[in-house]
Design an enzyme around this catalytic site. Structure first.
Site, PDB file in Angstrom:
ATOM      1  N   ASP A   8      -3.858 -10.036  -8.150  1.00  0.00           N
ATOM      2  CA  ASP A   8      -3.016  -9.312  -9.102  1.00  0.00           C
ATOM      3  C   ASP A   8      -3.169  -7.820  -8.787  1.00  0.00           C
ATOM      4  O   ASP A   8      -3.795  -7.442  -7.788  1.00  0.00           O
ATOM      5  CB  ASP A   8      -3.359  -9.688 -10.558  1.00  0.00           C
ATOM      6  N   CYS A  65      -8.859 -10.738  -8.591  1.00  0.00           N
ATOM      7  CA  CYS A  65      -8.339 -10.106  -9.814  1.00  0.00           C
ATOM      8  C   CYS A  65      -9.478  -9.272 -10.380  1.00  0.00           C
ATOM      9  O   CYS A  65     -10.447  -8.990  -9.664  1.00  0.00           O
ATOM     10  CB  CYS A  65      -7.763 -11.133 -10.796  1.00  0.00           C
ATOM     11  N   THR A  67     -11.875  -9.856 -12.656  1.00  0.00           N
ATOM     12  CA  THR A  67     -13.142 -10.585 -12.702  1.00  0.00           C
ATOM     13  C   THR A  67     -13.184 -11.757 -11.730  1.00  0.00           C
ATOM     14  O   THR A  67     -14.257 -12.329 -11.506  1.00  0.00           O
ATOM     15  CB  THR A  67     -13.375 -11.168 -14.101  1.00  0.00           C
ATOM     16  N   HIS A  98     -21.968 -27.915  -0.912  1.00  0.00           N
ATOM     17  CA  HIS A  98     -22.074 -29.019  -1.876  1.00  0.00           C
ATOM     18  C   HIS A  98     -20.762 -29.407  -2.542  1.00  0.00           C
ATOM     19  O   HIS A  98     -20.558 -30.566  -2.878  1.00  0.00           O
ATOM     20  CB  HIS A  98     -23.081 -28.662  -2.981  1.00  0.00           C
ATOM     21  N   HIS A 133     -22.873 -35.409  -1.489  1.00  0.00           N
ATOM     22  CA  HIS A 133     -21.959 -34.416  -2.078  1.00  0.00           C
ATOM     23  C   HIS A 133     -20.505 -34.900  -2.010  1.00  0.00           C
ATOM     24  O   HIS A 133     -19.697 -34.594  -2.871  1.00  0.00           O
ATOM     25  CB  HIS A 133     -22.128 -33.069  -1.374  1.00  0.00           C
TER      26      HIS A 133
HETATM   27  C1  RB5 Z   1      -6.023  -7.793 -15.754  1.00  0.00           C
HETATM   28  O1  RB5 Z   1      -6.205  -6.776 -16.687  1.00  0.00           O
HETATM   29  C2  RB5 Z   1      -7.242  -8.708 -15.762  1.00  0.00           C
HETATM   30  O2  RB5 Z   1      -7.270  -9.438 -16.938  1.00  0.00           O
HETATM   31  C3  RB5 Z   1      -7.239  -9.625 -14.560  1.00  0.00           C
HETATM   32  O3  RB5 Z   1      -7.265  -8.878 -13.397  1.00  0.00           O
HETATM   33  C4  RB5 Z   1      -8.407 -10.594 -14.456  1.00  0.00           C
HETATM   34  O4  RB5 Z   1      -9.628  -9.944 -14.613  1.00  0.00           O
HETATM   35  C5  RB5 Z   1      -8.312 -11.808 -15.279  1.00  0.00           C
HETATM   36  O5  RB5 Z   1      -9.177 -12.703 -15.262  1.00  0.00           O
END
Ligand code: RB5
Length: 151
Positions: A8, A65, A67, A98, A133
């Site tokens: 993203d 993204c 996180t 695994h 596995h």
């Molecule tokens: C975007 O603000 C953020 O929510 C996205 O990049 C991501 O971290 C979602 O899991």
């Protein structure tokens, strides 16, 4: 080995750094977007990369993204995808050995560029060990197909 890449807008800068890293290593990839910092929605790119991997167009995928969580959840909704979000090398390598993960997701707000490169290198170089596995990964496939494992 062809890699599918997707991000993203928050993961875009890290994806660009990783493209340079892959270029230096001679690893081919296809970028499924996004291509600008304009705000977008991570499920679009999670799905695009998941489709590329499940169809066999690409062998593995890398997702980025903020996180790594949202985009990996989106990818994991597609049958045949085993996506892992990692911020350490140990989990990344073990997820290949695994769990035979086929997509790695990273959080651009969580890991720095150098750590991301190390995680990716470890993940790409690790091989699925099969054996016991394989049995467990087969069980995951059964869950995916709606089977009750307790039966
Ligand atoms: C975007 O603000 C953020 O929510 C996205 O990049 C991501 O971290 C979602 O899991």
């Amino acid at each position: 080995m062809m890699l599918a890449l997707g991000s993203d807008h928050v993961g875009l800068a890290l994806k660009e750094e990783i493209k340079q890293h892959l270029d230096e290593k001679g690893i081919p990839y296809k970028d499924y977007g996004c291509i600008s910092t304009e705000r977008t929605n991570y499920p679009i790119y999670g799905q695009k990369v998941a489709k590329a991997v499940v169809s066999g167009e690409c062998e593995k995928g890398l997702l980025f993204c903020g996180t790594g969580v949202g985009i990996s959840i989106a990818a994991n909704k597609m049958k045949g995808v085993r996506a892992v979000v990692c911020s350490d090398c140990y989990t990344a390598v073990l997820s290949r050995q695994h769990n035979n993960t086929n997509i790695l997701a990273l959080g651009s707000r969580v890991v720095g560029v150098d750590l991301a490169k190390m995680i990716i290198d470890g993940w790409l170089n690790a091989e699925f060990e099969g054996g016991r596995h394989e049995t467990r990964v087969d069980m995951i496939r059964k869950v995916e197909e709606g089977n009750d494992l307790s039966e």
